[in-house]
Design an enzyme around this catalytic site. Structure first.
Site, PDB file in Angstrom:
ATOM      1  N   SER A  94      -3.583   0.759  -2.860  1.00 58.91           N
ATOM      2  CA  SER A  94      -3.853   1.503  -3.298  1.00 58.91           C
ATOM      3  C   SER A  94      -5.548   1.571  -2.868  1.00 58.91           C
ATOM      4  CB  SER A  94      -3.683   1.293  -5.530  1.00 58.91           C
ATOM      5  OG  SER A  94      -4.782   1.981  -6.166  1.00 58.91           O
ATOM      6  N   TYR A 133      -2.354  -4.278 -12.303  1.00 60.57           N
ATOM      7  CA  TYR A 133      -2.809  -3.800 -11.627  1.00 60.57           C
ATOM      8  C   TYR A 133      -3.370  -4.317  -9.878  1.00 60.57           C
ATOM      9  CZ  TYR A 133      -1.695   0.939  -9.373  1.00 60.57           C
ATOM     10  OH  TYR A 133      -0.816   1.747  -8.144  1.00 60.57           O
TER      11      TYR A 133
HETATM   12  N1  LIG Z   1      -0.379   7.816  -8.394  1.00 57.23           N
HETATM   13  C1  LIG Z   1      -1.732   7.181  -7.805  1.00 57.23           C
HETATM   14  O1  LIG Z   1      -2.465   7.774  -8.769  1.00 57.23           O
HETATM   15  C2  LIG Z   1      -1.322   6.483  -6.811  1.00 57.23           C
HETATM   16  C3  LIG Z   1      -2.417   5.704  -6.117  1.00 57.23           C
HETATM   17  C4  LIG Z   1      -2.376   5.003  -5.972  1.00 57.23           C
HETATM   18  C5  LIG Z   1      -1.578   3.770  -5.661  1.00 57.23           C
HETATM   19  N2  LIG Z   1      -0.158   4.341  -6.186  1.00 57.23           N
HETATM   20  C6  LIG Z   1       0.766   3.841  -5.373  1.00 57.23           C
HETATM   21  O2  LIG Z   1       2.186   4.365  -4.823  1.00 57.23           O
HETATM   22  C7  LIG Z   1       3.166   4.314  -5.254  1.00 57.23           C
HETATM   23  C8  LIG Z   1       4.334   5.192  -5.597  1.00 57.23           C
HETATM   24  O3  LIG Z   1       3.535   5.895  -7.201  1.00 57.23           O
HETATM   25  P1  LIG Z   1       3.739   7.479  -8.016  1.00 57.23           P
HETATM   26  O4  LIG Z   1       2.445   8.120  -7.975  1.00 57.23           O
HETATM   27  O5  LIG Z   1       4.464   8.316  -7.286  1.00 57.23           O
HETATM   28  O6  LIG Z   1       4.437   6.754  -8.883  1.00 57.23           O
HETATM   29  P2  LIG Z   1       6.024   6.725  -9.729  1.00 57.23           P
HETATM   30  O7  LIG Z   1       5.693   8.396  -9.481  1.00 57.23           O
HETATM   31  O8  LIG Z   1       5.726   6.732 -10.511  1.00 57.23           O
HETATM   32  O9  LIG Z   1       6.677   6.778  -8.965  1.00 57.23           O
HETATM   33  C9  LIG Z   1       7.156   5.066  -8.600  1.00 57.23           C
HETATM   34  C10 LIG Z   1       9.016   4.860  -8.038  1.00 57.23           C
HETATM   35  O10 LIG Z   1       9.234   3.331  -7.837  1.00 57.23           O
HETATM   36  C11 LIG Z   1      10.419   3.448  -8.212  1.00 57.23           C
HETATM   37  N3  LIG Z   1      10.264   1.539  -9.074  1.00 57.23           N
HETATM   38  C12 LIG Z   1      10.161   1.787  -9.874  1.00 57.23           C
HETATM   39  N4  LIG Z   1      10.434   0.074  -9.640  1.00 57.23           N
HETATM   40  C13 LIG Z   1      11.323   0.023  -9.028  1.00 57.23           C
HETATM   41  C14 LIG Z   1      12.150  -1.288  -8.775  1.00 57.23           C
HETATM   42  N5  LIG Z   1      12.103  -2.104  -9.842  1.00 57.23           N
HETATM   43  N6  LIG Z   1      13.064  -0.935  -7.880  1.00 57.23           N
HETATM   44  C15 LIG Z   1      13.111   0.488  -7.295  1.00 57.23           C
HETATM   45  N7  LIG Z   1      12.174   1.347  -7.683  1.00 57.23           N
HETATM   46  C16 LIG Z   1      11.566   1.140  -7.719  1.00 57.23           C
HETATM   47  C17 LIG Z   1      10.481   4.149  -9.115  1.00 57.23           C
HETATM   48  O11 LIG Z   1      12.280   4.897  -9.270  1.00 57.23           O
HETATM   49  P3  LIG Z   1      13.441   4.062 -10.212  1.00 57.23           P
HETATM   50  O12 LIG Z   1      12.368   4.531 -11.908  1.00 57.23           O
HETATM   51  O13 LIG Z   1      14.542   5.546 -10.153  1.00 57.23           O
HETATM   52  O14 LIG Z   1      13.572   3.266  -9.699  1.00 57.23           O
HETATM   53  C18 LIG Z   1       9.812   5.659  -8.417  1.00 57.23           C
HETATM   54  O15 LIG Z   1      10.616   6.635  -7.786  1.00 57.23           O
HETATM   55  C19 LIG Z   1       3.031   2.956  -6.622  1.00 57.23           C
HETATM   56  O16 LIG Z   1       3.305   1.952  -5.290  1.00 57.23           O
HETATM   57  C20 LIG Z   1       1.614   2.894  -6.775  1.00 57.23           C
HETATM   58  O17 LIG Z   1       1.522   2.102  -7.103  1.00 57.23           O
HETATM   59  C21 LIG Z   1      -0.387   5.566  -6.964  1.00 57.23           C
END
Ligand SMILES: NC(=O)c1ccc[n+]([C@@H]2O[C@H](COP(=O)([O-])OP(=O)(O)OC[C@H]3O[C@@H](n4cnc5c(N)ncnc54)[C@H](OP(=O)(O)O)[C@@H]3O)[C@@H](O)[C@H]2O)c1
Length: 254
Positions: A139, A152
């Site tokens: 990120s 975070y």
């Molecule tokens: N959205 C943003 O603004 C943003 C910005 C920069 C970086 N990111 C990064 O991008 C990535 C995805 O973010 P997103 O926005 O798509 O978030 P999201 O929609 O909340 O998705 C998170 C994913 O992680 C999985 N997860 C959580 N705990 C887990 C575990 N213990 N084992 C396996 N899977 C797990 C969840 O699946 P289950 O709950 O089904 O396991 C879900 O599929 C993350 O690493 C986040 O930090 C996001």
């Protein structure tokens, strides 16, 4: 022959979009997460579009679960060439002074140790393919700090450190390491998870931002990096919405 791409956290947001996109690029996608109902729906969708995907229940905080993921990958006939470490997220927006140790622990376990576990388990297969790629979804929080973001940003800084270290350690071996650093991405669950299901607080994160990034934008960046010729290593790709010039500088209307 097609090859296998493993995407963690494929049950929602960036991971689901990446799974769809990589399948469209011709990969057999191993879609991993804890919620298998959502993975099954995703696989059905990918197959209906003519792609190949397999759902694997996986909790990246469990050694046994990650070992089972590696076994599922090894059981496929195609070589494993791509791992996208995407599972992760934020919990809380509290100052360091009063942040919950449990929240910090969760963020470390999923983002940092999850990436470590899954990468360790899949590296032998990626190297054996002769043309492996490890993507780490960190990120902009991996190189910036902000008030309330201590847990975070610390976790994302650690993921960034893993990416940089691993690239040095693998130099001379056939595995490249790509770090993807998105800024604000409007996904259905990221902010909801951060604020413990408080939809109003989650929505306020994107208030007045005309066009935040969406999951497909990040999937596009990941797919682009992963489909360059293998000698091309995109070390780090930073991507933000036009309205976000920096973590603290977001153009909002109204
Ligand atoms: N959205 C943003 O603004 C943003 C910005 C920069 C970086 N990111 C990064 O991008 C990535 C995805 O973010 P997103 O926005 O798509 O978030 P999201 O929609 O909340 O998705 C998170 C994913 O992680 C999985 N997860 C959580 N705990 C887990 C575990 N213990 N084992 C396996 N899977 C797990 C969840 O699946 P289950 O709950 O089904 O396991 C879900 O599929 C993350 O690493 C986040 O930090 C996001």
């Amino acid at each position: 022959m097609t090859s296998v791409a493993i995407v963690t956290g494929a049950s929602s947001g960036i991971g689901a979009a990446t799974a769809r996109r990589l399948a469209a690029e011709g990969f057999h996608v191993l879609a991993a997460a804890r919620r298998t109902d959502r993975l099954d729906t995703l696989v059905t969708e990918i197959e209906a579009a003519g792609g190949r995907a397999t759902a694997v229940e996986c909790d990246v905080t469990s050694d046994a679960s990650v070992a089972a993921l590696a076994e599922a990958a090894a059981a496929l006939p195609e070589p494993v060439t791509l791992l996208v470490n995407n599972a992760g997220g934020a919990r809380g927006l509290d100052p360091v002074e009063s942040g919950s140790v449990r929240d910090w622990q969760w963020m470390y376990d999923v983002n940092v140790l999850g990436t470590l576990r899954v990468t360790q388990a899949l590296l032998p297969a990626l190297e054996a393919s002769g043309a492996g790629t490890v993507v780490i979804v960190s990120s902009t929080a991996g190189f910036t700090v902000y008030e309330g973001g201590g847990g975070y940003t610390a976790a994302k800084h650690a993921q960034t450190a893993i990416a940089g270290t691993l690239r040095l350690e693998l130099c001379g071996r056939p595995v490249r390491v790509v770090e993807i650093d998105p800024g604000m991405v409007k996904t259905e669950e990221f902010s909801l998870v951060r604020f413990g299901g408080d939809a109003e607080r989650a929505e306020a994160v994107y208030a007045g931002v005309a066009e935040p990034l969406v999951a497909d934008d990040v999937a596009d960046c990941i797919a682009w990096c992963a489909t360059r010729p293998h000698h091309v290593n995109v070390d780090r790709l930073v991507v933000r919405p036009l309205a976000q010039a920096a973590q603290h500088k977001v153009h909002r209307v109204g």
